[in-house]
Write an enzyme that holds these catalytic residues in place. Sequence first.
Site, PDB file in Angstrom:
ATOM      1  CE1 TYR A  16     -55.352 -15.723 -16.584  1.00  0.00           C
ATOM      2  CE2 TYR A  16     -57.316 -17.498 -15.952  1.00  0.00           C
ATOM      3  CZ  TYR A  16     -56.213 -17.144 -17.585  1.00  0.00           C
ATOM      4  OH  TYR A  16     -56.575 -16.682 -18.163  1.00  0.00           O
TER       5      TYR A  16
ATOM      6  CG  PHE B  45     -55.477 -20.973 -20.904  1.00  0.00           C
ATOM      7  CD1 PHE B  45     -54.734 -19.946 -21.095  1.00  0.00           C
ATOM      8  CD2 PHE B  45     -55.394 -22.107 -20.991  1.00  0.00           C
ATOM      9  CE1 PHE B  45     -53.710 -20.085 -21.222  1.00  0.00           C
ATOM     10  CE2 PHE B  45     -54.327 -22.514 -21.012  1.00  0.00           C
ATOM     11  CZ  PHE B  45     -53.842 -20.941 -21.891  1.00  0.00           C
TER      12      PHE B  45
ATOM     13  CG  ASP C 238     -47.990 -19.577 -13.371  1.00  0.00           C
ATOM     14  OD1 ASP C 238     -47.979 -19.037 -14.669  1.00  0.00           O
ATOM     15  OD2 ASP C 238     -47.047 -19.350 -12.294  1.00  0.00           O
TER      16      ASP C 238
ATOM     17  CG  HIS D 186     -49.381 -18.951 -24.422  1.00  0.00           C
ATOM     18  ND1 HIS D 186     -50.506 -17.920 -24.182  1.00  0.00           N
ATOM     19  CD2 HIS D 186     -48.821 -19.726 -23.294  1.00  0.00           C
ATOM     20  CE1 HIS D 186     -50.505 -17.853 -22.609  1.00  0.00           C
ATOM     21  NE2 HIS D 186     -50.330 -19.432 -22.392  1.00  0.00           N
TER      22      HIS D 186
END
Length: 223
Positions: free
Chosen positions: A68, A79, A66, A189
């Site tokens: 920031y 990202f 999701d 991740h």
Amino acid sequence: MIDSAVNSSWQPFFEQEKSKKYYAELMLSVEEEYQNFICFPPKDLIFSAFNKCALNDIKVVIIGQDPYHGEGEANGLCFSVNDGVKIPPSLKNIFAEINTDFDSIFLPTNGNLERWAEQGVLLLNASLTVRKDEANSHKHLKWNLFTDSLISYISDNCKNIIFLLWGSFAQKKGSKINREKHFVLEAGHPSPLSANRGFWFGNKHFSQANDYLKSIGKKPIDW
């Protein structure tokens, strides 16, 4: 109201989704969240990923969780952060892996990944919105139905797309991908917790993606 006007190449997908019951409920829920709470990204950037990368231009799909949730960070691309915003830890680790992968000393001055999107990288979050300072706070808003349908749509209507699935959340989304038609790479991740446990660094996803693009006669990404 939420503006879902997007690049024309995506219109058939959006028309398909608008015909489904969940979509109207999702848009209403998102509208209520933005009225009652501070949410990100700004409303006019919720569908930014679709405007920065047309369907017929997609080479690579990266799936985040999701946006920031800090003030001024999210710009609608997973990202990615706005110009002038401090580069977040996960993105620092992404840049570090790119350096290692290509044996370079690339030192980006900002974390805005629009340059990737403009080269055919769809930077997709599983949930396209979030409340301020509350990570994953919109996971209940049926965004998962939207993005699951989107991944299926790309899988069905495109070929030779590279999917980069980082972390278990993105990898679960990978169940919607036809792996006979597309090239799928998985790794941990890039968040510090995962990366520092050895699940991120050394994956060489960026060079593998470029090698695949070259093999099918497409221009590689300037990461």
